[in-house]
Write a protein that holds these residues in place. Structure first.
Motif, short mmCIF file in Angstrom:
data_model
loop_
_atom_site.label_atom_id
_atom_site.label_comp_id
_atom_site.label_asym_id
_atom_site.label_seq_id
_atom_site.Cartn_x
_atom_site.Cartn_y
_atom_site.Cartn_z
N ALA A 86 0.85 -1.19 0.00
CA ALA A 86 0.00 0.00 0.00
C ALA A 86 0.88 1.23 0.00
O ALA A 86 1.95 1.22 0.62
N VAL A 87 0.46 2.29 -0.69
CA VAL A 87 1.14 3.58 -0.54
C VAL A 87 0.80 4.06 0.88
O VAL A 87 -0.37 4.22 1.23
N GLY A 88 1.84 4.21 1.68
CA GLY A 88 1.63 4.50 3.09
C GLY A 88 2.08 3.35 3.99
O GLY A 88 2.08 3.47 5.21
N SER A 89 2.46 2.24 3.36
CA SER A 89 2.97 1.12 4.14
C SER A 89 4.27 1.53 4.84
O SER A 89 5.10 2.21 4.26
N SER A 90 4.43 1.10 6.10
CA SER A 90 5.71 1.29 6.79
C SER A 90 6.65 0.15 6.40
O SER A 90 6.24 -0.80 5.76
N SER A 91 7.89 0.26 6.83
CA SER A 91 8.86 -0.82 6.59
C SER A 91 8.59 -1.97 7.54
O SER A 91 8.03 -1.78 8.63
N ILE A 107 -11.69 1.95 1.33
CA ILE A 107 -11.10 2.40 0.08
C ILE A 107 -11.92 3.58 -0.44
O ILE A 107 -13.02 3.39 -0.98
N TRP A 108 -11.41 4.77 -0.27
CA TRP A 108 -12.07 6.00 -0.75
C TRP A 108 -13.54 6.11 -0.34
O TRP A 108 -14.34 6.67 -1.09
N GLN A 157 -2.99 0.52 -3.58
CA GLN A 157 -3.90 1.60 -3.21
C GLN A 157 -3.19 2.47 -2.18
O GLN A 157 -2.26 2.00 -1.52
N THR A 158 -3.67 3.70 -2.05
CA THR A 158 -3.13 4.59 -1.04
C THR A 158 -4.00 4.49 0.20
O THR A 158 -5.23 4.53 0.11
N LEU A 159 -3.37 4.34 1.36
CA LEU A 159 -4.14 4.22 2.59
C LEU A 159 -4.74 5.56 3.00
O LEU A 159 -4.07 6.58 2.94
N LEU A 160 -5.99 5.53 3.42
CA LEU A 160 -6.62 6.74 3.94
C LEU A 160 -6.23 6.97 5.40
O LEU A 160 -6.26 8.09 5.89
N ASN A 214 0.97 3.56 9.77
CA ASN A 214 1.63 2.99 10.95
C ASN A 214 2.22 1.61 10.80
O ASN A 214 3.11 1.23 11.54
N TYR A 215 1.68 0.82 9.87
CA TYR A 215 2.06 -0.59 9.78
C TYR A 215 2.54 -0.93 8.37
O TYR A 215 2.12 -0.30 7.40
N PRO A 216 3.36 -1.97 8.24
CA PRO A 216 3.53 -2.56 6.92
C PRO A 216 2.15 -3.02 6.43
O PRO A 216 1.37 -3.58 7.23
N HIS A 217 1.82 -2.73 5.18
CA HIS A 217 0.47 -3.02 4.70
C HIS A 217 0.53 -3.44 3.23
O HIS A 217 1.07 -2.71 2.41
N LEU A 218 -0.02 -4.60 2.91
CA LEU A 218 -0.01 -5.10 1.53
C LEU A 218 -1.44 -5.28 1.03
O LEU A 218 -2.38 -5.42 1.82
#
Ligand SMILES: [Zn+2]
Length: 359
Positions: A74-79, A95-96, A128-131, A135-139
């Motif tokens: 996700a755009v916004g995913s952390s490492s 999602i939006w 997708q970009t997170l709204l 804070n978290y790794p996110h796929l």
């Protein structure tokens, strides 16, 4: 002058153009140069925003079987470095404000949440970009993985996954490219017409939104020396995929007052298929619909418009706005979004339509 098709293929094949990347800068330069060749002066609207960059990604894998799953950060995913994590169901991802997709958490051996994975339940994987806060790794995974995991969980098993992701979040100055085509009556409020040229990091974005960008570019070149009545303020938005950062900044700096424009037209995604969608604040104000109806099997109108694109910051101020799209959810935000001939056909129809309604 190159054709719409040639420019589209050329522009798309510059590569992925996520906001803040080298290719994003090259893309805005490409647009400025192309206008300059026709003697059209454009300007850079500069704004600051937070950009997200994917540095490294080791794909999502099922640990037991070594099976690699198609997935996108996700755009916004952390490492995060997930050597082994257990999948559990855990609510939904928004999602939006259009869809609620099932979410899984990844937990470590002591039960602590270490990542999130959202599944698109009705289509192929996409980014997708997170709204929400980053804070978290996110796929994101797609329908096939969703079905597989649901079957496993329903039979009492716990899928185990691994992946590695390295991301970077930085402040950057970005550029919207914009300009004015002078009309004969400067007392009239201008028409604003825009298309975003940035893409997600994982696609060249032929449909989303090189198609709209090139329709707008050719429209500007065509209208430039025509006698038009009202001014047309054109804009190539950056950072649409970063929660509309480019159009938000543009509205804030130029159109924060109500009644300062006639209508905002957003050209977003000329995909495959034979249905055109119009999202608008006022369907009665939209002209020449017959031209669309005679060229598409169906016309789908949504009022008020949904929030997921660059018309929204205009709508928020109270401006009349419409978005034009030939929606193509199968390929959006994935490596499947490459030039296909059916899109060109639709780009040409939409171009003719826009030519009619803008003069
Ligand atoms: Zn788009």
């Amino acid at each position: 002058m190159s054709t719409l098709y040639e420019d589209w293929v050329d522009f798309a094949h510059l590569g992925p153009k996520p906001a803040g990347s080298k290719m994003n800068e090259a893309a805005s330069q490409w647009l400025e140069d192309s206008l300059k060749q026709e003697g059209i002066t454009s300007h850079q609207h500069r704004f600051d925003t937070t950009v997200w960059t994917l540095k490294n990604f080791e794909p999502l894998k099922m640990v037991e079987s070594d099976q690699i799953l198609e997935s996108y950060p996700a755009v916004g995913s952390s490492s995060g470095n997930i050597k082994q994590g257990l999948i559990e169901r855990s609510g939904t991802t928004n999602i939006w404000h259009m869809y609620q997709w099932p979410r899984y958490t990844v937990k470590n051996h002591v039960g602590k949440v270490i990542a999130h994975i959202t599944a698109r339940p009705d289509g192929p994987p996409l980014s997708q970009t997170l709204l929400e806060t980053w804070n978290y790794p996110h796929l994101f995974v797609g329908e096939d993985t969703f079905r597989e995991w649901e079957a496993l969980i329903n039979s009492g098993k716990t899928p185990t996954v691994s992946f590695q992701i390295e991301t970077e979040i930085t402040k950057k100055e970005l550029i919207n490219v914009h300009g004015i085509i002078k009309g004969t009556n400067s007392d009239l409020p201008p028409l604003v017409i825009g298309a975003h040229f940035d893409t997600m990091y994982n696609t060249i974005g032929a449909y989303d939104n090189a198609s709209g960008t090139m329709v707008l570019l050719h429209l500007i070149k065509h209208l430039f020396d025509k006698p038009i009545e009202r001014d047309i303020h054109y804009v190539f938005f950056n950072a649409e995929e970063l929660l509309l950062a480019g159009s938000k900044a543009f509205v804030n700096d130029f159109y924060s007052e109500k009644d300062s424009l006639n209508i905002m037209i957003n050209i977003e995604g000329m995909g495959r298929g034979s249905q055109v969608d119009i999202w608008s604040t006022n369907p009665n104000k939209i002209k020449n619909l017959e031209l669309l109806k005679s060229n598409f099997d169906s016309l789908h109108q949504i009022t008020p418009p949904l929030a997921g694109s660059d018309h929204q910051p205009f709508v928020d101020v109270g401006h009349p706005a419409m978005m034009l799209t030939v929606n193509d959810q199968e390929i959006i935000h994935s490596r499947r979004d490459v030039p296909q001939s059916e899109m060109v056909k639709n780009m040409k129809i939409l171009y003719s339509y826009l030519e009619k309604i803008t003069v």
